[in-house]
Design an enzyme around this catalytic site. Structure first.
Site, mmCIF file in Angstrom:
data_model
loop_
_atom_site.group_PDB
_atom_site.id
_atom_site.type_symbol
_atom_site.label_atom_id
_atom_site.label_comp_id
_atom_site.label_asym_id
_atom_site.label_seq_id
_atom_site.Cartn_x
_atom_site.Cartn_y
_atom_site.Cartn_z
ATOM 1 C CD GLU A 176 1.967 -3.122 6.703
ATOM 2 O OE1 GLU A 176 1.467 -4.167 6.240
ATOM 3 O OE2 GLU A 176 2.443 -2.215 5.984
ATOM 4 C CG HIS B 50 2.635 1.546 6.015
ATOM 5 N ND1 HIS B 50 2.017 0.504 5.366
ATOM 6 C CD2 HIS B 50 2.102 2.678 5.483
ATOM 7 C CE1 HIS B 50 1.163 0.980 4.492
ATOM 8 N NE2 HIS B 50 1.187 2.293 4.542
ATOM 9 C CG ASN C 202 -0.012 -1.459 0.180
ATOM 10 O OD1 ASN C 202 -1.229 -1.363 0.069
ATOM 11 N ND2 ASN C 202 0.745 -0.446 0.542
ATOM 12 C CB SER D 281 2.588 2.559 1.485
ATOM 13 O OG SER D 281 2.874 3.021 0.178
#
Length: 655
Positions: free
Chosen positions: A156, A144, A195, A123
C-alpha cells in the site's frame, strides 16, 4: 528524488518486517543499509536474511549466485549517520508506536541527503502526523508491506496531506522494481485499505459473541465455508495477533469515532493476554487443545448477511471519502488478505440494496453507529453496484483477465487472479473464451500473447473453490467446459504464444499446451500435479501432452506429478525457448510480434492442417493440398515473393 536515481535503500528496524523488506530490496538489486538500535538486533536481522536466502536457493526459487549477490548487497549498521548518510530512499520499519517512529525521524534527518525520500511501513498510523516530525513532508509517504514481505505481493502506497505526487510515483515504481504490486491510497485514513476492511469485520464478529448472537464456531464456519474467505474471522485474529487487531481498532476509534468501538469480547481476550498463536492461546487453544477446528456446516445466513453488510459499509466509507476506488480496494484485499474475490465485488454479488436494508434494520434496533449506512454505500446501491458506480470499472470487460494492446499487432491476455496465483475458475474459462472471440474479430490483432500477473503463469485449477460444490455430473461439465475453452484457444485463426514466468501447473500447464509457442523464464516450474490429488488432467492434458512430447514423456510427467524446471521441459520439447528472468517480458513479446508479422491466411490454414493431421494423416494431407491451392491466388503470396526478390521484409495484409 526520481525513481531512476534510487540506488541505496536504508531500512530502519531489523525486526521481522525490517529484515524482510531489506531482503526484498537486495534481491531486486539495490544496495541495502539495515539499521537497528543495538548490534544484537541488527545482527539477528542480518542472519535472518541469510537464512531466508539460503531457503529460497534450496527450493530453487533463486540460484545460489543470486542469493550470494543479494547478501553481499546488505550492510548492517547501528550508527544512524553511516546507515542513512548516502541513502536515496529510507524505509522505516520500527515498532508501531507513534513516539518511537517520531524519535527515529529526528535522528535520521540530521544526516539524510536533502533529496532523499522517507517512507514509513506503518499499518495504520497517520502519515500526515508522522510527516510533521520531518522537515520534508512532501517527500514523506506510507509504504505498507505485508508479512512476510518476501512472499506477500501487496504494497500500500499512502499519501499524506502534503505528500508530493512525484514522491508517490517514485515509491510505486520502487515497489514494482521490488517485484511487488503497489496500490495507491489516495487519502490518509486509519487502516488504509486492507486493515480498514479486515479490522471492523473482526470487531463485528466479536460484537456478535459479546451480545450472544452467535458462537465462535458458527461465525468462523460462516466466514470460511459460506462467505468463502481463506480463514475464519477468529482464526485470522489468532494468526495476526489479537493485541495487534485491538491496537489498530483503538486508533480507529480515537480518530474515526464510536462506530469503531472495540467489542467487549475482544477487550476481554486482550486483557487476558490471549493474543493468539504467538502466546499459545487466543480465541482457540494452541497448547492444550487442538488449535483451530472450524466446523464445515455450522454457519447461517444471518451471520453471512451481517458480515457482508459491515464489509460493504467499509468499502462505502473508503469510496465515499475518496480514500480509494472499488477496483483498487478489491485488488488490495485479494493480494493482502488472500480473499478469492474483492469485498466490493462480493458486496455487489450479494446485492447492495439487501445489505443496506440489513444495516438499516440493525441500526433501528440498536442505534449503534457501526450500523449507520455510509454515504458511499447508499450511492453505490442506487447506482446498481460499486463497480457500476466506479467510472474506471466501466472500462473493464473481464473479471479474471486483463486485455492489453502493446502494439505490433499483438493482443495480450494477462491472467489476473494474482492473489490466487492465477488459478483457473469457471469465470476465467468464460473470460478466456470471450477474449479469443474479441481478438478474432479485431483486424488489428494477428497474434495472441498469454501471460500471468505476479509469481505465476497459472498454478492450475482453483481446486478449493471447485471442490466445495463438486458432484460427478457438475465435474464432467466443468471438464468439458475447460476442454472447449482451451480447444478454442488451440484452434483460433492466429498464432498463440504462452509466456510462462513462474508456476505453470495443472490447468495452467494444460492451458499453455494450447499455445503454438511456449516461452519460459529460467525460474519457471511446470508440471501436472493432479495425480497427487487423486485426479487426472481434465482439460485436454491427457491428449495434447502426448502430441507435444510423445507418449513416454507424457506418462512420466503425469504419473510422477513432479514439478519440472524450464530447461528440462525444453529438453522434452514442451518449451520452445528458455530465457533469462530479466528478459522474459521482452522475449515473450518479441515472439508474439514476430508471428504477428507473418502471413495471416497461411498461418490460419497451416494451423488447421496440422491439427487435422494429428490423428488423421490423410485428412491432414488433403487439407494441406487444398490450402496450398487457395494460397496460390492470394495477394500475400505476391507480397512475399516481391519482398524475397528485393531482399526486404514482407508486410502481409491478409489478402
Amino acid at each position: 528524488m526520481e525513481f531512476d536515481d534510487i540506488e541505496t535503500v536504508a531500512v530502519l528496524g531489523a525486526g521481522s518486517m525490517g529484515h524482510g523488506i531489506a531482503e526484498v530490496a537486495a534481491l531486486a538489486g539495490y544496495d541495502v543499509n539495515l539499521r537497528d538500535i543495538k548490534e544484537e538486533f541488527v545482527q539477528n536481522g542480518y542472519e535472518q536474511i541469510e537464512w531466508s536466502l539460503e531457503k529460497l536457493a534450496e527450493k530453487d526459487q533463486i540460484s545460489e549466485d543470486e542469493a550470494n549477490s543479494a547478501m553481499d548487497r546488505v550492510e548492517p549498521y547501528v550508527d544512524v549517520e553511516a546507515a542513512v548518510g548516502e541513502a536515496d530512499f529510507v524505509i522505516e520499519a520500527v515498532p508501531e508506536k507513534m513516539e518511537i517512529k517520531k524519535d527515529v525521524y529526528s535522528d535520521v534527518e540530521e544526516h539524510l541527503p536533502e533529496e532523499a525520500i522517507i517512507a514509513t511501513n506503518t499499518s495504520s498510523l497517520s502519515i500526515t502526523n508522522l510527516a510533521e516530525e520531518t522537515e520534508r513532508p512532501e517527500q514523506f509517504c506510507g509504504m505498507h508491506f505485508f508479512n512476510p514481505p518476501v512472499r506477500m505481493q501487496l504494497v500500500e502506497v499512502i499519501s499524506g496531506a502534503e505528500t508530493a505526487e512525484e514522491t508517490l510515483d517514485a515509491t510505486e515504481e520502487l515497489a514494482e522494481a521490488f517485484g511487488k504490486t503497489p496500490v495507491r491510497v489516495r487519502k490518509d485514513s486509519p487502516g488504509f485499505i486492507v486493515n480498514r476492511i479486515l479490522v471492523p469485520l473482526m470487531n463485528e464478529a466479536c460484537w456478535m459473541v459479546s451480545e450472544d448472537e452467535a458462537t465462535i464456531e458458527e461465525i468462523d464456519s460462516t466466514t470460511k465455508f459460506d462467505v468463502g474467505l481463506p480463514m475464519g474471522a477468529f482464526e485470522l485474529g489468532d494468526q495476526v495477533g489479537n493485541d495487534v487487531t485491538y491496537h489498530v481498532l483503538e486508533y480507529m476509534h480515537d480518530v474515526l469515532g464510536d462506530a469503531y468501538q472495540p467489542a467487549p469480547f475482544l477487550e476481554e481476550t486482550v486483557e487476558a493476554e490471549n493474543y493468539g498463536k504467538k502466546t499459545g492461546e487466543g480465541f482457540y487453544d494452541y497448547e492444550d487443545g487442538e488449535g483451530v477446528d472450524v466446523p464445515v456446516d455450522a454457519g447461517n445466513e444471518e451471520i453471512e448477511n451481517r458480515l457482508l453488510a459491515v464489509m460493504a459499509n467499509e468499502v462505502g466509507n473508503l469510496v465515499g471519502q475518496d480514500v480509494s476506488n472499488p477496483r483498487d480496494i478489491d485488488q488490495a484485499v485479494m493480494l493482502g488478505a488472500g480473499y478469492p474475490e474483492g469485498p466490493a465485488k462480493m458486496a455487489d454479488e450479494a446485492g447492495l440494496e439487501t445489505l443496506v436494508e440489513h444495516l438499516d434494520e440493525k441500526y433501528e434496533e440498536s442505534e449503534h453507529p457501526r450500523y449507520e449506512v455510509s454515504d458511499g454505500l447508499r450511492e453505490a446501491a442506487k447506482a446498481g453496484g460499486f463497480h457500476d458506480a466506479d467510472d474506471e470499472e466501466d472500462l473493464e470487460e473481464f473479471e479474471t483477465i486483463e486485455l492489453e494492446y502493446p502494439g505490433d499487432m499483438v493482443g495480450h491476455i494477462k491472467l489476473s487472479r494474482e492473489a490466487r496465483m492465477n488459478t483457473v475458475n469457471p469465470q476465467m474459462l468464460e473470460d478466456l473464451s470471450d477474449a479469443v472471440d474479441l481478438f478474432e474479430e479485431d483486424d488489428d490483432v494477428r497474434a495472441i500473447l498469454i501471460t500471468g500477473k505476479g509469481r505465476a503463469f497459472s498454478a492450475g485449477a482453483d481446486v478449493t473453490g471447485m471442490a466445495s460444490n463438486a458432484d460427478p455430473i457438475s465435474a464432467i461439465g466443468l471438464s468439458q467446459k475447460g476442454q472447449s475453452t482451451f480447444g478454442k484457444l488451440e484452434g483460433c485463426s492466429m498464432p498463440v504464444v504462452a509466456g510462462i514466468d513462474g508456476f505453470a501447473l495443472g490447468g495452467g500447464f494444460e492451458m499453455a499446451m494450447c499455445a503454438d509457442i511456449r516461452v519460459a523464464s529460467e525460474r519457471s516450474e511446470l508440471g501436472t500435479p493432479e495425480h497427487n490429488l487423486g485426479l487426472l488432467p481434465g482439460w485436454g492434458g491427457t491428449q495434447r501432452l502426448v502430441d507435444i512430447v510423445g507418449l513416454g514423456r507424457a506418462k512420466e510427467i503425469v504419473f510422477t506429478a513432479e514439478r519440472f524446471d524450464a530447461e528440462t521441459m525444453y529438453d522434452y520439447g514442451y518449451v520452445n525457448e528458455v530465457v533469462d528472468n530479466e528478459e522474459f517480458e521482452q522475449k515473450a513479446h518479441e515472439w508474439a510480434a514476430d508471428l504477428a508479422g507473418g502471413p495471416p491466411i497461411a498461418q490460419q490454414l497451416t494451423k488447421r492442417a496440422m491439427l487435422k493431421g494429428l490423428h488423421d494423416r490423410e485428412a491432414g494431407l488433403e487439407l494441406e493440398s487444398q490450402a496450398f491451392g487457395h494460397l496460390i491466388n492470394t495477394d500475400d503470396l505476391m507480397t512475399g515473393i516481391t519482398a524475397f526478390m528485393g531482399d526486404e521484409e514482407p508486410e502481409f495484409e491478409g489478402k
